[in-house]
Design a protein around this motif. Structure first.
Motif, short mmCIF file in Angstrom:
data_model
loop_
_atom_site.label_atom_id
_atom_site.label_comp_id
_atom_site.label_asym_id
_atom_site.label_seq_id
_atom_site.Cartn_x
_atom_site.Cartn_y
_atom_site.Cartn_z
N ASN A 116 5.21 14.00 13.83
CA ASN A 116 5.60 13.10 14.91
C ASN A 116 6.13 13.96 16.05
O ASN A 116 7.22 14.51 15.97
N LYS A 117 5.30 14.09 17.08
CA LYS A 117 5.60 14.97 18.20
C LYS A 117 5.76 16.40 17.68
O LYS A 117 4.84 16.97 17.13
N SER A 118 6.95 16.96 17.81
CA SER A 118 7.15 18.34 17.36
C SER A 118 7.76 18.41 15.97
O SER A 118 7.98 19.49 15.43
N LYS A 119 8.01 17.26 15.35
CA LYS A 119 8.65 17.22 14.05
C LYS A 119 7.61 17.16 12.95
O LYS A 119 6.65 16.38 13.02
N LYS A 120 7.81 17.96 11.92
CA LYS A 120 6.89 18.01 10.78
C LYS A 120 7.66 17.62 9.53
O LYS A 120 8.70 18.20 9.21
N THR A 121 7.13 16.63 8.79
CA THR A 121 7.79 16.13 7.58
C THR A 121 6.83 16.19 6.41
O THR A 121 5.65 15.84 6.55
N LEU A 122 7.32 16.62 5.26
CA LEU A 122 6.54 16.66 4.03
C LEU A 122 7.06 15.59 3.09
O LEU A 122 8.25 15.57 2.74
N LEU A 123 6.18 14.69 2.64
CA LEU A 123 6.58 13.55 1.81
C LEU A 123 5.71 13.47 0.57
O LEU A 123 4.49 13.74 0.62
N GLU A 124 6.33 13.08 -0.55
CA GLU A 124 5.58 12.87 -1.79
C GLU A 124 4.71 11.62 -1.67
O GLU A 124 3.55 11.62 -2.09
N ARG A 125 5.27 10.55 -1.10
CA ARG A 125 4.57 9.28 -0.93
C ARG A 125 4.83 8.72 0.47
O ARG A 125 5.90 8.94 1.03
N VAL A 126 3.84 8.00 0.97
CA VAL A 126 3.97 7.35 2.28
C VAL A 126 3.58 5.88 2.09
O VAL A 126 2.51 5.58 1.55
N ARG A 127 4.46 4.98 2.52
CA ARG A 127 4.20 3.54 2.39
C ARG A 127 3.63 2.99 3.69
O ARG A 127 4.00 3.42 4.77
N ARG B 109 -6.48 22.61 8.03
CA ARG B 109 -7.27 22.72 6.81
C ARG B 109 -6.46 22.50 5.54
O ARG B 109 -7.00 22.09 4.50
N SER B 110 -5.14 22.75 5.61
CA SER B 110 -4.31 22.56 4.42
C SER B 110 -4.16 21.08 4.05
O SER B 110 -3.81 20.76 2.92
N GLN B 111 -4.43 20.17 5.00
CA GLN B 111 -4.33 18.74 4.74
C GLN B 111 -5.62 18.17 4.17
O GLN B 111 -5.68 16.98 3.82
N MET B 112 -6.65 19.00 4.08
CA MET B 112 -7.91 18.54 3.53
C MET B 112 -7.75 18.24 2.04
O MET B 112 -7.01 18.91 1.33
N GLY B 113 -8.43 17.19 1.57
CA GLY B 113 -8.38 16.87 0.15
C GLY B 113 -8.53 15.38 -0.09
O GLY B 113 -8.92 14.60 0.79
N HIS B 114 -8.20 14.98 -1.33
CA HIS B 114 -8.33 13.59 -1.74
C HIS B 114 -6.97 12.89 -1.66
O HIS B 114 -5.97 13.39 -2.19
N TYR B 115 -6.96 11.72 -1.03
CA TYR B 115 -5.77 10.88 -0.93
C TYR B 115 -6.00 9.61 -1.73
O TYR B 115 -7.11 9.06 -1.74
N LEU B 116 -4.94 9.13 -2.40
CA LEU B 116 -5.03 7.91 -3.20
C LEU B 116 -4.34 6.76 -2.47
O LEU B 116 -3.16 6.86 -2.11
N ILE C 251 0.86 -1.19 0.00
CA ILE C 251 0.00 0.00 0.00
C ILE C 251 0.89 1.24 0.00
O ILE C 251 1.80 1.37 0.82
N THR C 252 0.60 2.16 -0.92
CA THR C 252 1.30 3.44 -1.00
C THR C 252 0.26 4.55 -1.05
O THR C 252 -0.75 4.44 -1.75
N TRP C 253 0.57 5.67 -0.33
CA TRP C 253 -0.34 6.81 -0.26
C TRP C 253 0.27 8.01 -0.97
O TRP C 253 1.48 8.25 -0.89
N LYS C 254 -0.57 8.78 -1.65
CA LYS C 254 -0.17 10.06 -2.23
C LYS C 254 -1.40 10.94 -2.36
O LYS C 254 -2.54 10.45 -2.37
N ARG C 255 -1.17 12.24 -2.46
CA ARG C 255 -2.29 13.18 -2.61
C ARG C 255 -2.65 13.31 -4.08
O ARG C 255 -1.79 13.37 -4.96
#
Length: 484
Positions: A188-199, A210-217, A174-178
């Motif tokens: 994760n706690k106080s750390k913020k990471t931006l990723l193209e894909r998440v496995r 609100r910026s995280q709102m949207g469609h995920y595949l 399973i792989t996730w992307k916007r």
């Protein structure tokens, strides 16, 4: 191996003789087979893995088969598929192929999920010999709809979990992307990471905004084409936020004015414009309202046609949803444009008349230009004109005094002297009057000397007369300067 048994009706001696011969042949044949080498398997049977819908082939290699038989069975339930070269199952997708009585092939066309399992190759010796080979069916991934939630809704600041289950062989990854191409925010706690894909599954989102709102595949793949995906929508609820581009708008009357405000909200809010009295503005000849929606953002525009003084004031942009309401205002002022007044230009043209007097002498002709001197109005004195005709050589001279050989006219000198005296004040008025009288007398003397000189025709006399006249003309200003 059991000998073949024959049943024959015995009606005569000849028939009994024939039966004896057949029995002897049969026994002899049995003894030969029994004494000969038994069949053996040449190589172990190999397992195969085939994609769904393709053809699977299992190979059983045998030597010294002789009169023995080869059969295929499904090991799981002992279902007989074939006896020697004959297919006995009703499954039309199964076939037998034999090469030189050595290679016995079981073919399964258009492989299905139910074909997965192990198959037995068996030789009917006295002690049965067998080999087993297995078929693995590779199945492309498929999303389990019953275990996958298509829409997830949380409040802003809460955690969200996106689950996506898939099946297939091998087990899909399973792989996730916007869907919009934006990066996925992982906190994760106080750390913020931006990723193209998440496995991995599930996808955990902490403290969503609100910026995280949207469609995920959710994309499932296992190296068996095709890969499949499913859209999962994340909704983040929050109350409306209203902002105006400009809080003060100035415009001239009788022009069109455009007011703008932006609204952010989810669920989608009900938006409208109202005046300062709270009355909702509706579409019409005076007002025209526009809305441009993008995801959870809405840009609202109020167009005011032909602005007049009654349109000046405050306008309110209002939005409300189930989470709350908000508004912001814009004030419209009148602006007066600077006007440029162009004063009419009047051109006055004064034509000065110049009279040219020509005097004819016996040997020399001279041209004398007489200019009319206009006294300055600041002196407020009357123009002095010498009247009468003076005859000189049959020609008529002008009525104003002249100075010869490029010397300024007495009238011009008088004007300059009068302007100079006028600035000194009333204490010198008498002195100015005396000077004017002396100047007039000098002009008369200058004119008389010039006339006498020209009448005699003597240049020397004319020069002497001119010098005398010049001295007389210059003396009044000089006397005035000494008096000052």
């Amino acid at each position: 191996m059991r000998p073949y048994t024959y049943t024959v009706a015995v009606d005569s001696w000849s028939s009994r003789t024939l039966l004896l011969v057949v029995a002897v042949v049969a026994v002899s044949s049995f003894d030969v087979q029994k004494d000969g080498p038994e069949p053996e398997f040449l190589n172990p049977m190999e397992n195969v893995t085939v994609a769904l819908g393709r053809e699977a082939i299992l190979v059983c290699s045998v030597k010294n088969i002789g009169e023995h038989k080869v059969g295929w069975l499904k090991a799981e339930d002992q279902t007989i598929l074939s006896l020697h070269e004959r297919v006995v199952t009703e499954n039309r997708r199964i076939d037998i192929d034999v090469d030189n009585n050595t290679y016995w092939r079981l073919k399964i066309r258009q492989l299905q999920r139910s074909d997965k399992g192990c198959y037995m190759c068996q030789i009917n010796t006295h002690v049965m010999k067998k080999q087993i080979g297995c078929v693995d069916v590779k199945v492309p991934p498929d999303i389990k709809d019953e275990e996958t939630i298509s829409d997830v809704t949380v409040k802003e600041g809460e955690n969200a979990t996106l689950a996506c289950k898939a099946k297939g062989n091998p087990l899909p990854r399973i792989t996730w992307k916007r869907e919009d191409g934006e990066k996925i925010t992982i906190r994760n706690k106080s750390k913020k990471t931006l990723l193209e894909r998440v496995r991995g599954e599930p996808l955990l989102l902490n403290k969503v905004d609100r910026s995280q709102m949207g469609h995920y595949l959710c994309i499932a793949s296992n190296d068996v084409p095709p890969a499949v995906s499913k859209r999962i929508t994340l909704n983040v609820n929050f109350p409306p936020v209203v902002r105006v581009t400009n809080q003060f708008v100035s415009a001239p009357l009788h022009t069109h004015v455009r007011l703008e405000c932006s609204v952010e909200s989810f669920p989608n809010s009900i938006n409208h414009w109202s005046d300062e009295k709270g009355q909702m503005l509706s579409q019409g000849a005076k007002y025209y309202v526009e809305e441009v929606k993008t995801n959870y953002k809405v840009n609202m525009y109020l167009n005011i046609q032909n602005l007049d003084k009654n349109d000046l004031g405050t306008y309110i942009c209002f939005a409300s949803n189930s989470m709350g309401s908000a508004n912001s205002s814009v004030r419209v002022h009148k602006i007066i444009l600077p006007t440029t007044t162009v004063a009419p230009t009047t051109s006055t043209t004064t034509a000065a008349t110049t009279t040219t007097t020509t005097t004819t002498l016996p040997s020399t002709t001279r041209m004398v230009s007489i200019s009319t001197a206009i006294p300055s109005p600041a002196t407020k004195r009357k123009s002095h004109t010498i009247s009468g005709d003076r005859k000189s050589g049959g020609k008529t001279d002008d009525k104003t005094g002249l100075r010869m050989n490029g010397v300024e006219s007495a009238g011009e000198m008088e004007t300059k002297s009068s302007s100079h005296r006028a600035s000194r004040g009333s204490s010198r008025v008498r002195r100015s009057t005396v000077s004017q009288s002396v100047s007039i007398a000098a002009e008369l003397a200058f004119l008389a000397a010039a006339t006498a000189s020209w009448s005699t025709g003597c240049p020397v006399d004319a020069a002497i007369g001119g010098l005398v006249s010049l001295a007389l003309a210059v003396s009044p200003p000089l006397i005035l300067w000494l008096l000052n």
